[in-house]
Scaffold this motif. Structure first.
Motif, PDB file in Angstrom:
ATOM      1  N   ASP A  46      -3.386  -2.978  -5.910  1.00 29.87           N
ATOM      2  CA  ASP A  46      -2.778  -3.215  -4.595  1.00 29.87           C
ATOM      3  C   ASP A  46      -3.293  -4.578  -4.154  1.00 29.87           C
ATOM      4  O   ASP A  46      -4.432  -4.703  -3.686  1.00 29.87           O
ATOM      5  N   THR A 103       0.849  -1.210   0.000  1.00 28.20           N
ATOM      6  CA  THR A 103       0.000   0.000   0.000  1.00 28.20           C
ATOM      7  C   THR A 103       0.877   1.250   0.000  1.00 28.20           C
ATOM      8  O   THR A 103       0.562   2.236  -0.672  1.00 28.20           O
ATOM      9  N   SER A 137      -3.155  -3.829   7.367  1.00 29.77           N
ATOM     10  CA  SER A 137      -3.005  -4.539   6.095  1.00 29.77           C
ATOM     11  C   SER A 137      -4.355  -4.948   5.539  1.00 29.77           C
ATOM     12  O   SER A 137      -5.285  -5.240   6.263  1.00 29.77           O
ATOM     13  N   SER A 138      -4.380  -5.005   4.280  1.00 34.06           N
ATOM     14  CA  SER A 138      -5.656  -5.301   3.628  1.00 34.06           C
ATOM     15  C   SER A 138      -5.742  -6.776   3.245  1.00 34.06           C
ATOM     16  O   SER A 138      -4.741  -7.415   2.973  1.00 34.06           O
TER      17      SER A 138
HETATM   18 MG    MG Z   1      -1.811  -2.856   2.296  1.00 34.18          MG
END
Ligand code: MG
Ligand code: ADP
Length: 660
Positions: free
Chosen positions: A550, A411, A520-521
């Motif tokens: 991303d 990111t 975090s994704s």
């Molecule tokens: Mg991320």
């Protein structure tokens, strides 16, 4: 004598008693007077027969003498009458021859009978007195006759007056009536007049009141007008001063103007010359434009040849620096950056393999298209991408991926921080709009649009409309390419606007905290910028796009928390499909498994063909991330191998050193 007085005939009847009551009104007085007159007249008529001659006959009767006296009204008259009566009586006695009755009046001092002389004298005196009395009586009789005549005259006058009185009385009655009527009329008229006057008076009072009010208002208005007049006078003075000043300025300007007219003439002459030059230059410019256009075409061709030579897939590796306390708390791998493209990575301490019992050689060497050490700036990473952005404006499809485990800096690489730390997406946006501005000078206009979506657990979600609940489905059409139903594709006119939309999408992105990094994704975020350029002069149209992805964390299921298992599985599936698609593409296989994951299906038109792909593999420098780092680098190497195989017809060995 008072009683006899009332019986006396009033000679005229005109005089009224002295003490009669005062008349209330003149009319009443007239009536009363009239009555008195009438009564007196009646009395007079009644006694008319009692004339002087009658009285004389009455005198013969002694009993009537006082009455006659009262009628005649004087003492002297009474005495005379008495004497006359005695005389008459004596005469009658003498005539009748009887002397028994002697009159009392003849009694005097006794004179002897023999004294004739005295008796004669006495008689002569008596005779004289009687003679005088007689004369007086005669005079009186004459007076009575005169009185009688007068009485008759007065009577006549009285009658006349009485008649007149009757006439007057009737007239008086008429007048009284008229008077009454007149009075009523006058009264009514007066009443009317009074009412009219009262009304007039009231009106006048009202008028007066209104006038007073009006006067007050007018006074106020007058005062206001006076003050405004004063202001106006002051203004006028100021304006006069200004006017004078302006007049002076005007004449100065006039002089300047005259001078400028002269200058203008010479300038016009110069202008004509310049115009001629301009025409020549314009021809020159159009020639140059043609040159520019042909060189533009040449530049594009060369640019894309260079890009092609660089490979349609470029794989970069970026090592993130430890942040804040990480430097002390976490052990770091030893990384040896050999050159721009290759590096060595190993764990800092020896470890023993649990299976073989031998120490593991944990050193690995990787050669990729570019390696960015922790000190590399965002700008350096963007440098290579900027050339691909130019290709997108030239009508190519570009795909940029940030790959790596959660917390490795994906990111950060894509979005970055505000200012100098801005990531690839904002830098791409700025470059696009800068380039569009430059290209406008050579006749290009660009239409820019953008969409933001994420793929979470194999579901597509519109990041500009996350709560719509609408079904977003990916469709692929051979002619149109990939489309997503119900996805918002936003028209953009400036870099600023596009960044605002990007921030909105970033906020809406599904973010889940994990053991590795809270922020975090666990989803793939896809920012797509649609570019459509048109050149009017040459009627050329370019349609290109940039996909900036991303990716979700690439960590394996083993290192993830249990509850995240489904997420991790779908993430791994999509990432492995991405690898398979790339491999199949560059092996030129007939079947490319795009449909095996939503991500590859979505990017179908941007992967393969003439499209260009840039993969940035992010790694964390820590020992505890070593296995994930190696996995990521192996994936990167695989992709790189694909490219090498594709370009070099599988003649070169892959540059992955890996485990030995
Ligand atoms: Mg991320
Ligand atoms: P990911 O998206 O892969 O989960 P992030 O981009 O969120 O990882 O990075 C994790 C942390 O590391 C963030 O705090 C980020 O600011 C920081 N970070 C990542 N890369 C860099 C870098 N190149 N320089 C400085 N800080 C970085």
């Amino acid at each position: 004598m008072d009683g006899s007085k009332s019986r006396l005939p009033k000679p005229s009847g005109i005089r009224l008693p002295q003490n009669r009551p005062k008349p209330l009104t003149e009319n009443k007085a007239n009536v009363l007077e009239h009555r008195a007159i009438t009564t007196a007249s009646r009395l007079a008529l009644h006694r008319r027969s009692k004339s002087v001659s009658d009285l004389r006959s009455l005198m013969d009767r002694p009993r009537m003498v006082p009455k006659i006296n009262s009628i005649l009204g004087t003492k002297a008259a009474a005495a005379a009458a008495a004497t006359a009566a005695v005389k008459v009586a004596q005469k009658r006695k003498v005539e009748k021859g009887s002397d028994e009755v002697k009159p009392k009046v003849m009694k005097h001092a006794k004179i002897p009978d023999w004294d004739y002389k005295s008796r004669f004298n006495q008689l002569r005196e008596k005779h004289t007195v009687l003679n005088e009395n007689y004369k007086k009586q005669l005079e009186k009789l004459q007076d009575v006759e005169d009185l009688e005549t007068k009485y008759e005259e007065i009577k006549k006058q009285h009658e006349t007056l009485e008649q007149k009185s009757v006439i007057l009385s009737s007239k008086n009655l008429d007048l009284t009536k008229d008077n009454k009527l007149f009075k009523t009329q006058i009264s009514e008229r007066l009443k009317k007049n009074y009412e009219t006057l009262k009304q007039n008076y009231d009106e006048l009072v009202e008028q007066e009141r209104k006038n007073t009010e009006r006067i007050e208002k007018l006074t106020a208005v007058n005062e206001a007008l006076e003050s405004s007049l004063q202001d106006l006078t002051e203004n006028h003075e100021i304006l006069t001063m200004k006017h004078e000043k302006l007049t002076a300025e005007h004449s100065a300007m006039r002089a300047d103007y005259e001078k400028m007219l002269v200058d203008n003439k010479s300038l016009n002459d110069d202008l004509e010359k310049e115009k001629e030059k301009c025409v020549q230059l314009s021809d020159h410019v159009s020639n140059l434009k043609k040159d520019v256009y042909s060189s533009e075409i040449l530049r594009r061709r060369l640019h894309n040849t260079v890009q092609d030579l660089k490979g349609n897939i470029r794989v970069f590796c970026r090592v993130r620096p430890p942040i804040s306390a990480e430097e002390e708390e976490r052990l770091q791998c030893l990384i040896n950056y050999i050159d721009e493209k290759s590096f060595e990575i190993r764990k800092s301490r020896e470890s023993v393999s649990a299976i073989s019992g031998k120490p593991n050689d944990l050193k690995a060497e990787f050669a990729l298209d570019r390696v960015f050490d922790p000190n590399s700036t965002q700008n350096e990473v963007f440098e290579d991408l900027s050339q691909l952005v130019q290709s997108a404006l030239d009508g190519y499809d570009i795909c940029v991926f940030a790959y790596g485990q959660t917390g490795s800096g994906k990111t950060y690489t894509m979005q970055g921080e505000p200012g100098d730390e801005a990531g690839l997406i904002p830098r791409t946006i700025d470059l696009i709009f800068n380039s569009i501005g430059n290209l406008q000078r050579t006749g290009w206009t660009y239409d820019v649009k953008a969409s933001f979506l994420e793929i979470y657990n194999e579901n597509v979600r519109d990041l500009l409309n996350p709560t719509s609940g609408q079904n977003l489905e990916i469709r692929y059409n051979e002619g149109k390419g990939t489309t997503v139903t119900n996805l918002i594709i936003q028209s953009i006119t400036s870099a600023r606007e596009l960044k605002t939309w990007m921030a909105t999408a970033h906020q809406n992105r599904a973010v889940a905290a994990t053991d590795f990094n809270e922020h975090s994704s666990r989803s793939h975020a896809v920012t797509k910028i649609y570019l459509q350029g048109y050149n009017e002069d040459t009627n050329t149209r370019y349609v290109g796009s940039i996909n900036l992805v991303d990716l979700a964390g690439s960590e394996s299921a083993k290192t993830s928390a249990n509850e995240r298992l489904t997420e991790t599985k779908s993430i791994n599936k999509s990432l492995s499909t991405l690898g398979s698609v790339m491999l199949a593409l560059y092996n030129k296989e007939k079947h490319i498994p795009y449909r095996n994951s939503k991500l590859t299906y979505l990017l179908q038109s941007s992967l393969g063909g003439s499209s260009k792909t840039l993969m940035v593999v992010n790694i964390s420098p820590f020992e505890d991330c070593y296995m994930e780092t190696i996995n990521s680098l192996r994936f990167a190497a695989k992709v790189k191998e694909v490219k090498m195989v594709a370009k070099r017809n599988k003649t070169n060995l892959p540059s992955v050193i890996g485990k030995t």
